[in-house]
Design an enzyme around this catalytic site. Structure first.
Site, PDB file in Angstrom:
ATOM      1  NE  ARG A 108      -2.573  -0.411   3.522  1.00 55.35           N
ATOM      2  CZ  ARG A 108      -3.356   0.099   4.455  1.00 55.35           C
ATOM      3  NH1 ARG A 108      -4.621   0.353   4.199  1.00 55.35           N
ATOM      4  NH2 ARG A 108      -2.870   0.385   5.641  1.00 55.35           N
ATOM      5  CB  SER A 177       5.418  -6.618   8.097  1.00 57.99           C
ATOM      6  OG  SER A 177       4.861  -5.382   8.490  1.00 57.99           O
ATOM      7  CG  ASP A 230       2.875  -5.657  11.139  1.00 59.08           C
ATOM      8  OD1 ASP A 230       3.864  -5.849  11.875  1.00 59.08           O
ATOM      9  OD2 ASP A 230       2.127  -6.583  10.758  1.00 59.08           O
TER      10      ASP A 230
HETATM   11 MG    MG Z   1      -1.202  -7.269   8.849  1.00 58.62          MG
END
Ligand code: MG
Ligand code: ADP
Length: 503
Positions: A108, A177, A230
Site C-alpha cells: 500500500r 513487515s 506493522d
Molecule cells: Mg497485517
C-alpha cells in the site's frame, strides 16, 4: 406344509433375534465410541486449560523473558528488537507525509496532509497495489524497482490539498513487515524473507538503501525517514490520537507486540540516549516460550510438521494461521479413534490447514438452533454430511476451547507487558518518568483480522485482561481495536522523525 410353515416361523424368529442383538451391540458400541469422543474432548480440555493461576505464571514468564531479552542479544527467545523510534507522534505534526506498507500480497502507498493539533488529518489517500507473483520469486532489485515505480506514479497523482514544503524533500515512513535488524530509525538489514517471498537476494542488505537506490533509478526524490514494522506502525497510529497508548498487539495471520520502554531499562542499547528517554521495543513475541504454556500433543504435532519447528511457539497457540489447524487435529483423532464422523475418516481431515480460522469462528458463533452453519462448513470444507446435532455441538465446543485458550494466553502476554512497565498495579518500579502509577490510564492498541473479525475471541481476551488485572486496575486499562494504524502510523513516524524538525 405345517413343517414348512414352522420352519419359516423359526427362521424368521432367528432373524429377528439376530437383528435385535445387532441393534443392541451397535448401540453399546456407539455409546462406547461416544464416550471415547467425550474422553478425547475432556483430555484436550484439561491439557489446554488456562486457569487464572496458570495464566499468572505466564504473565510472570513474559515479564522475566522481556527483562532477559533487553539485557543482552540472544538472552531470551524474545528478541526485544530496538526500533530506534524514540519520538512518537503527539498530534502536533504538520505537513505532507507518505507511507509505504509492504509485508503481504498487496503493498500500500499512502499520503497524508497533517494539520497540527487542531487540524489533525486534513486529507488522506491510499492505493493498494498487488505484487506480481513473479516479483515475489525474483531479485531484490526487481522488487524494489517495482515498488519505487508504483510509488513515483502515486506521487505524480498528488492533487490539490497536498502541500509539500518548498525546497524540502518529501518524506516517507516505510512499514516493512519482515524480520529486520534495525541499526537506526531509518536503516536496517534484512534478516530473511518470509510469507511466501522467495527473493533470491537482499538478505543482509540495508532495506532503506535498497529502496533509496530504486527511487533514484526512478528519478524520485524522497527520503525514508522511518523504517518500522506493522506493530510499531500500529502503536504510532494509535498514539497520535491518544497519548495513553503504550502497547500495540497484532493478532492476524501471525502475532506480534511492541511497547514503549524506558531507555535505562534497555541494557543492550548502546546508542546515544533516546530523545524522549524512551524507545519502542519490537518484542517479536510470536517466538515467546514458557513451560507454563499449556501445550498438548496436538500442539507438538503441529509444531513438528510445520515449516519452522521449534520456532514461534506462542504464535502457534494464539494466531489466526494456526487455530483452525489445532481444531482439525483434534477432530481427526476423534474421527480415527471414536468414529465421530462414521466408519471412515473423511479424507479432507488429513489435509493440513484445510480448516481455517475464519471457519472456526463461523462455527463457534453459529446462533441457529440446529447449528446449520456448522453443518454447512463441515460439508463444504471437510466433505462431511448428515452430522447429528450432538456431533455439531462437539465441534462447537472444540472451537470454543481452542479460541478461548488462544485469547487467554494472548491476554496473559499483554498483562505481562503491562507488568513490565508498571501499568498493572502490582509494582511501583519500571514506570516512565512522570508516571503516576495507579490512576494513570493505559491503552493497548490492537490490530489484525483475528481480533477484528472474531467477536468471541475478542470477548475472551478483554475479559481475561480484566480478570488478571483485577477490578481496580482494569478500570485504568483499555484494549481497543486500532484499525489500519500501520499505514498512517508509518507516515506519522516519518513526521515525528523528520529531518526538518529542528530546522
Ligand atoms: Mg497485517
Ligand atoms: P495479516 O495478518 O496477514 O497481515 P490480517 O490482519 O488481515 O492480515 O489478518 C488475517 C487473518 O485474520 C487471517 O489469516 C485469519 O487467520 C484471521 N481472520 C480473518 N477473518 C477472520 C474471521 N472471520 N474470524 C477469525 N479469524 C479471521
Amino acid at each position: 406344509m405345517t413343517r414348512i410353515v414352522v420352519g419359516i416361523a423359526v427362521a424368521s424368529a432367528a432373524v429377528a433375534c439376530a437383528a435385535a442383538a445387532y441393534v443392541v451391540s451397535r448401540r453399546i458400541r456407539s455409546r462406547k465410541h461416544w464416550n471415547r469422543t467425550l474422553g478425547i474432548l475432556q483430555e484436550f480440555q484439561s491439557e489446554s486449560a488456562t486457569s487464572l493461576f496458570r495464566l499468572r505464571q505466564v504473565v510472570d514468564a513474559m515479564t522475566v523473558e522481556m527483562h532477559a531479552g533487553l539485557a543482552s542479544e540472544g538472552g531470551s527467545k524474545l528478541k526485544m528488537l530496538l526500533s530506534y523510534v524514540d519520538n512518537l507522534p503527539t498530534g502536533d505534526e504538520e505537513g505532507l507525509y507518505y507511507a509505504l506498507d509492504l509485508g503481504g500480497t498487496n503493498f500500500r502507498v499512502l499520503r497524508v496532509q497533517l494539520g497540527g493539533r487542531e487540524g489533525r488529518v486534513l486529507r488522506q489517500e491510499y492505493e493498494e497495489v498487488p505484487i506480481p507473483s513473479q516479483l515475489m520469486v525474483g531479485s531484490n532489485e526487481d522488487l524494489f524497482d517495482y515498488i519505487a515505480l508504483e510509488l513515483s506514479r502515486f506521487v505524480e497523482s498528488e492533487g490539490d490539498g497536498y502541500h509539500p514544503k518548498s525546497g524540502q524533500e518529501r518524506e516517507l515512513g516505510f512499514t516493512f513487515s519482515f524480520p529486520v535488524k534495525q541499526t537506526s530509525v531509518d536503516s536496517g538489514y534484512l534478516i530473511k524473507w518470509t510469507k511466501g517471498f522467495a527473493i533470491s537476494d537482499g538478505v543482509g542488505k540495508d532495506v532503506v538503501q535498497s529502496l533509496h537506490d530504486a527511487m533514484k533509478r526512478q528519478g524520485l526524490d524522497m527520503r525514508v525517514a522511518a523504517l518500522v514494522n506493522d506493530t510499531v506502525g500500529t502503536l504510532a497510529g494509535a498514539r497520535y490520537w491518544n497519548e495513553d497508548v503504550m502497547v500495540a498487539v497484532i493478532l492476524g495471520t501471525g502475532t506480534n507486540a511492541c511497547y514503549v520502554e524506558r531507555a535505562e531499562a534497555i541494557t543492550k542499547y548502546q546508542g546515544e540516549s533516546p530523545k524522549s528517554g524512551s524507545m519502542v521495543i519490537n518484542m517479536e513475541w510470536g517466538n515467546f516460550w514458557s513451560s507454563h504454556l499449556p501445550k498438548t500433543t496436538y500442539d507438538e504435532d503441529l509444531d513438528g510438521e510445520s515449516l519452522n519447528p521449534g520456532e514461534q511457539g506462542f504464535e502457534k497457540m494464539i494466531s489466526g494461521m494456526y487455530l483452525g489447524d489445532i481444531v482439525r487435529r483434534v477432530l481427526l483423532r476423534m474421527a480415527q479413534e471414536s468414529f465421530l464422523f462414521g466408519g471412515e475418516v473423511p479424507t479432507n481431515l488429513y489435509k493440513p490447514f484445510v480448516l481455517r480460522t475464519p471457519d472456526i469462528s463461523t462455527m463457534h458463533q453459529d446462533e441457529t438452533a440446529d447449528l446449520r452453519e456448522v453443518a454447512r462448513i463441515l460439508k463444504s470444507v471437510l466433505g462431511i454430511v448428515n452430522t447429528p446435532l450432538k456431533v455439531r455441538k462437539i465441534v462447537v465446543e472444540l472451537c470454543d476451547l481452542v479460541a478461548e485458550r488462544g485469547a487467554r494466553l494472548a491476554s496473559a502476554g499483554i498483562v505481562g507487558i503491562l507488568k513490565k512497565i508498571g501499568r498493572d498495579g502490582s509494582t511501583t518500579g519500571g514506570r516512565l518518568k512522570g508516571d503516576q502509577g495507579k490512576g494513570r490510564r493505559t491503552m493497548v492498541a490492537m490490530d489484525g483480522g483475528l481480533y477484528e473479525h472474531y467477536p468471541k475471541f475478542r470477548k475472551y481476551l478483554q475479559e481475561t485482561v480484566a480478570n488478571l488485572l483485577g477490578e481496580e486496575m482494569a478500570a485504568n486499562v483499555t484494549v481497543e481495536l486500532s484499525k489500519d494504524g500501520s499505514g498512517i502510523g508509518a507516515a506519522l513516524l516519518a513526521a515525528s522523525h523528520s529531518q526538518y524538525l529542528n530546522a
